[in-house]
Design a protein around this motif. Structure first.
Motif, PDB file in Angstrom:
ATOM      1  N   THR A 274      24.432   1.294 -30.012  1.00 16.00           N
ATOM      2  CA  THR A 274      25.348   1.155 -31.135  1.00 16.00           C
ATOM      3  C   THR A 274      26.277   2.364 -31.202  1.00 16.00           C
ATOM      4  OG1 THR A 274      23.694  -0.089 -32.363  1.00 16.00           O
ATOM      5  CG2 THR A 274      25.524   0.823 -33.610  1.00 16.00           C
ATOM      6  N   ALA A 275      27.575   2.091 -31.365  1.00 18.34           N
ATOM      7  CA  ALA A 275      28.554   3.172 -31.398  1.00 18.34           C
ATOM      8  C   ALA A 275      28.522   3.890 -32.737  1.00 18.34           C
ATOM      9  CB  ALA A 275      29.953   2.620 -31.132  1.00 18.34           C
ATOM     10  N   ALA A 276      28.726   5.203 -32.699  1.00 19.28           N
ATOM     11  CA  ALA A 276      28.852   6.010 -33.899  1.00 19.28           C
ATOM     12  C   ALA A 276      30.333   6.272 -34.141  1.00 19.28           C
ATOM     13  CB  ALA A 276      28.099   7.327 -33.754  1.00 19.28           C
ATOM     14  N   ILE A 277      30.791   6.020 -35.362  1.00 28.86           N
ATOM     15  CA  ILE A 277      32.197   6.179 -35.718  1.00 28.86           C
ATOM     16  C   ILE A 277      32.327   7.275 -36.764  1.00 28.86           C
ATOM     17  CG2 ILE A 277      34.287   5.016 -36.501  1.00 28.86           C
ATOM     18  CD1 ILE A 277      32.990   3.769 -33.983  1.00 28.86           C
ATOM     19  N   LEU A 278      33.205   8.241 -36.520  1.00 26.16           N
ATOM     20  CA  LEU A 278      33.496   9.268 -37.508  1.00 26.16           C
ATOM     21  C   LEU A 278      34.690   8.812 -38.343  1.00 26.16           C
ATOM     22  CD1 LEU A 278      33.217  12.052 -38.827  1.00 26.16           C
ATOM     23  CD2 LEU A 278      34.651  12.976 -36.982  1.00 26.16           C
ATOM     24  N   VAL A 279      34.479   8.674 -39.656  1.00 28.87           N
ATOM     25  CA  VAL A 279      35.547   8.298 -40.583  1.00 28.87           C
ATOM     26  C   VAL A 279      36.048   9.571 -41.268  1.00 28.87           C
ATOM     27  CG1 VAL A 279      36.128   7.022 -42.676  1.00 28.87           C
ATOM     28  CG2 VAL A 279      34.603   5.994 -40.965  1.00 28.87           C
ATOM     29  N   VAL A 280      37.306   9.908 -41.031  1.00 27.92           N
ATOM     30  CA  VAL A 280      37.917  11.088 -41.643  1.00 27.92           C
ATOM     31  C   VAL A 280      38.894  10.590 -42.705  1.00 27.92           C
ATOM     32  CG1 VAL A 280      39.182  13.223 -41.263  1.00 27.92           C
ATOM     33  CG2 VAL A 280      37.697  12.314 -39.453  1.00 27.92           C
ATOM     34  N   GLU A 281      38.485  10.678 -43.952  1.00 29.51           N
ATOM     35  CA  GLU A 281      39.242  10.094 -45.059  1.00 29.51           C
ATOM     36  C   GLU A 281      38.887  10.840 -46.336  1.00 29.51           C
ATOM     37  OE1 GLU A 281      41.281   8.434 -47.665  1.00 29.51           O
ATOM     38  OE2 GLU A 281      41.506   7.304 -45.785  1.00 29.51           O
ATOM     39  N   ASP A 282      39.911  11.307 -47.071  1.00 26.92           N
ATOM     40  CA  ASP A 282      39.626  12.120 -48.254  1.00 26.92           C
ATOM     41  C   ASP A 282      39.298  11.293 -49.495  1.00 26.92           C
ATOM     42  OD1 ASP A 282      42.348  11.303 -48.305  1.00 26.92           O
ATOM     43  OD2 ASP A 282      42.768  12.805 -49.830  1.00 26.92           O
TER      44      ASP A 282
ATOM     45  N   THR B 245      28.598  -3.532 -41.461  1.00 29.95           N
ATOM     46  CA  THR B 245      28.340  -4.956 -41.204  1.00 29.95           C
ATOM     47  C   THR B 245      28.460  -5.299 -39.725  1.00 29.95           C
ATOM     48  OG1 THR B 245      30.659  -5.575 -41.591  1.00 29.95           O
ATOM     49  CG2 THR B 245      29.165  -5.609 -43.494  1.00 29.95           C
ATOM     50  N   GLN B 246      29.180  -4.456 -38.975  1.00 30.68           N
ATOM     51  CA  GLN B 246      29.344  -4.683 -37.532  1.00 30.68           C
ATOM     52  C   GLN B 246      28.336  -3.900 -36.702  1.00 30.68           C
ATOM     53  OE1 GLN B 246      31.736  -6.996 -36.485  1.00 30.68           O
ATOM     54  NE2 GLN B 246      31.729  -7.293 -38.717  1.00 30.68           N
ATOM     55  N   GLY B 247      27.409  -3.218 -37.372  1.00 25.66           N
ATOM     56  CA  GLY B 247      26.349  -2.511 -36.662  1.00 25.66           C
ATOM     57  C   GLY B 247      26.686  -1.106 -36.202  1.00 25.66           C
ATOM     58  N   TYR B 248      27.827  -0.555 -36.655  1.00 26.04           N
ATOM     59  CA  TYR B 248      28.182   0.803 -36.266  1.00 26.04           C
ATOM     60  C   TYR B 248      27.427   1.831 -37.120  1.00 26.04           C
ATOM     61  CZ  TYR B 248      32.285  -1.294 -33.974  1.00 26.04           C
ATOM     62  OH  TYR B 248      33.116  -2.039 -33.179  1.00 26.04           O
ATOM     63  N   TYR B 249      27.083   2.952 -36.505  1.00 22.00           N
ATOM     64  CA  TYR B 249      26.661   4.118 -37.271  1.00 22.00           C
ATOM     65  C   TYR B 249      27.930   4.767 -37.828  1.00 22.00           C
ATOM     66  CZ  TYR B 249      22.108   3.847 -34.931  1.00 22.00           C
ATOM     67  OH  TYR B 249      20.902   3.429 -34.470  1.00 22.00           O
ATOM     68  N   VAL B 250      27.868   5.287 -39.049  1.00 22.84           N
ATOM     69  CA  VAL B 250      29.051   5.873 -39.671  1.00 22.84           C
ATOM     70  C   VAL B 250      28.765   7.309 -40.089  1.00 22.84           C
ATOM     71  CG1 VAL B 250      30.741   5.678 -41.530  1.00 22.84           C
ATOM     72  CG2 VAL B 250      29.786   3.609 -40.502  1.00 22.84           C
ATOM     73  N   TRP B 251      29.596   8.236 -39.608  1.00 23.64           N
ATOM     74  CA  TRP B 251      29.609   9.614 -40.092  1.00 23.64           C
ATOM     75  C   TRP B 251      30.891   9.791 -40.881  1.00 23.64           C
ATOM     76  CZ3 TRP B 251      28.645  11.259 -34.393  1.00 23.64           C
ATOM     77  CH2 TRP B 251      27.316  10.978 -34.047  1.00 23.64           C
TER      78      TRP B 251
ATOM     79  N   PRO C 155      30.987  11.441 -31.715  1.00 23.29           N
ATOM     80  CA  PRO C 155      31.085  10.006 -31.998  1.00 23.29           C
ATOM     81  C   PRO C 155      31.702   9.269 -30.830  1.00 23.29           C
ATOM     82  CG  PRO C 155      32.869  11.168 -33.059  1.00 23.29           C
ATOM     83  CD  PRO C 155      32.001  12.224 -32.420  1.00 23.29           C
ATOM     84  N   GLN C 156      31.642   7.952 -30.874  1.00 19.17           N
ATOM     85  CA  GLN C 156      32.304   7.149 -29.836  1.00 19.17           C
ATOM     86  C   GLN C 156      33.766   6.882 -30.182  1.00 19.17           C
ATOM     87  OE1 GLN C 156      28.723   6.445 -30.358  1.00 19.17           O
ATOM     88  NE2 GLN C 156      28.876   7.820 -28.620  1.00 19.17           N
ATOM     89  N   ALA C 157      34.128   7.034 -31.455  1.00 19.65           N
ATOM     90  CA  ALA C 157      35.521   6.849 -31.876  1.00 19.65           C
ATOM     91  C   ALA C 157      35.710   7.496 -33.242  1.00 19.65           C
ATOM     92  CB  ALA C 157      35.885   5.365 -31.938  1.00 19.65           C
ATOM     93  N   ILE C 158      36.984   7.694 -33.612  1.00 22.19           N
ATOM     94  CA  ILE C 158      37.337   8.291 -34.900  1.00 22.19           C
ATOM     95  C   ILE C 158      38.347   7.399 -35.604  1.00 22.19           C
ATOM     96  CG2 ILE C 158      38.359  10.281 -36.069  1.00 22.19           C
ATOM     97  CD1 ILE C 158      37.533  12.003 -33.702  1.00 22.19           C
ATOM     98  N   LEU C 159      38.102   7.136 -36.882  1.00 20.88           N
ATOM     99  CA  LEU C 159      39.114   6.552 -37.763  1.00 20.88           C
ATOM    100  C   LEU C 159      39.673   7.705 -38.578  1.00 20.88           C
ATOM    101  CD1 LEU C 159      37.387   3.259 -39.011  1.00 20.88           C
ATOM    102  CD2 LEU C 159      38.984   3.561 -37.113  1.00 20.88           C
ATOM    103  N   LEU C 160      40.959   7.980 -38.422  1.00 22.30           N
ATOM    104  CA  LEU C 160      41.533   9.232 -38.919  1.00 22.30           C
ATOM    105  C   LEU C 160      42.675   8.997 -39.895  1.00 22.30           C
ATOM    106  CD1 LEU C 160      41.843  12.360 -38.732  1.00 22.30           C
ATOM    107  CD2 LEU C 160      43.344  11.960 -36.751  1.00 22.30           C
TER     108      LEU C 160
END
Length: 228
Positions: free
Chosen positions: A2-10, A24-30, A47-52
């Motif tokens: 399972t991919a880990a996603i880093l969410v960077v959001e204030d 809901t899609q099974g991702y780990y969330v940091w 992480p495997q990806a970043i939402l920035l």
């Protein structure tokens, strides 16, 4: 895995929305609510990806993007209320893999994230051959086929296709293409680029007037449709 996603959001409500959608899609969330927190997290975890998000309380998300690109090709999808072409071009030129404007549909964001993860996995196992629908590109041998028929490209046409193929599915900005194919002196000659893109479409598209392979993102750049 399972991919880990880093969410960077204030904004905490937005983080909650993203956490729920990703969960809901099974991702780990940091999560990180600031530039400093994001950089601290990246110093400890991968992480495997970043939402920035770009608007952070202690700096600009572009600084986080620059720090990431200074050491890795980790997929970064920008999510921002800044919807102008200039902001999109700047982020993509600086190495963002995709750009989603707020407000967005969750399904679209998740699809963009999946595409970025697929491209990263493809790049990790990349060989010299890329197949996109009827198009087959042999990068090392510099050969191109459409429907198994060889297509003759000029050196410049192949260089342009090569740059897009290395980043299949990702928008490559006008300035990136001009810089990589023609050099830094030509980064503002977008008309020059349009001429060569039209020539490529004439050779590679079944219907050049309705391209299905070499796609335009208006005001930003072009992308090669990713492999299925």
């Amino acid at each position: 895995m399972t991919a880990a996603i880093l969410v960077v959001e204030d904004e905490l409500p937005m983080r909650r929305v993203l956490r729920a959608a990703l969960g809901t899609q099974g991702y780990y969330v940091w999560e990180a609510g600031s530039k400093q927190e994001a950089l601290q997290t990246l110093s400890r975890k991968t992480p495997q990806a970043i939402l920035l998000d770009l608007g952070l309380p202690d700096g600009d998300g572009m600084e986080v993007l620059a720090a990431v690109r200074g050491r890795s090709e980790l997929p970064v999808v920008v999510i921002s209320a800044r919807g102008g072409e200039r902001d999109q071009v700047l982020a993509l030129d600086s190495g963002a893999n995709d750009y989603v404007t707020k407000p967005f549909r969750e399904a679209e964001l998740l699809a963009r994230l999946r595409a970025a993860l697929r491209r990263a996995a493809h790049a990790a196992s990349f060989d010299d051959k890329l197949e996109v629908g009827p198009l087959r590109i042999h990068l090392i041998e510099r050969r191109v086929f459409v429907d198994d028929q060889p297509v003759a490209l000029t050196p410049t046409e192949f260089s342009l296709l090569h740059v897009m193929a290395r980043q299949a599915g990702r928008v490559v900005t006008h300035r990136q293409l001009l810089r990589e194919v023609w050099g830094s002196k030509y980064v503002d000659d977008t008309q020059y680029l349009r001429v060569f893109m039209r020539q490529l479409r004439q050779k590679l598209e079944r219907n050049p007037n309705r391209p299905q392979l070499l796609l335009t993102t208006p005001g930003v750049g072009y992308r090669l449709k990713p492999p299925e």
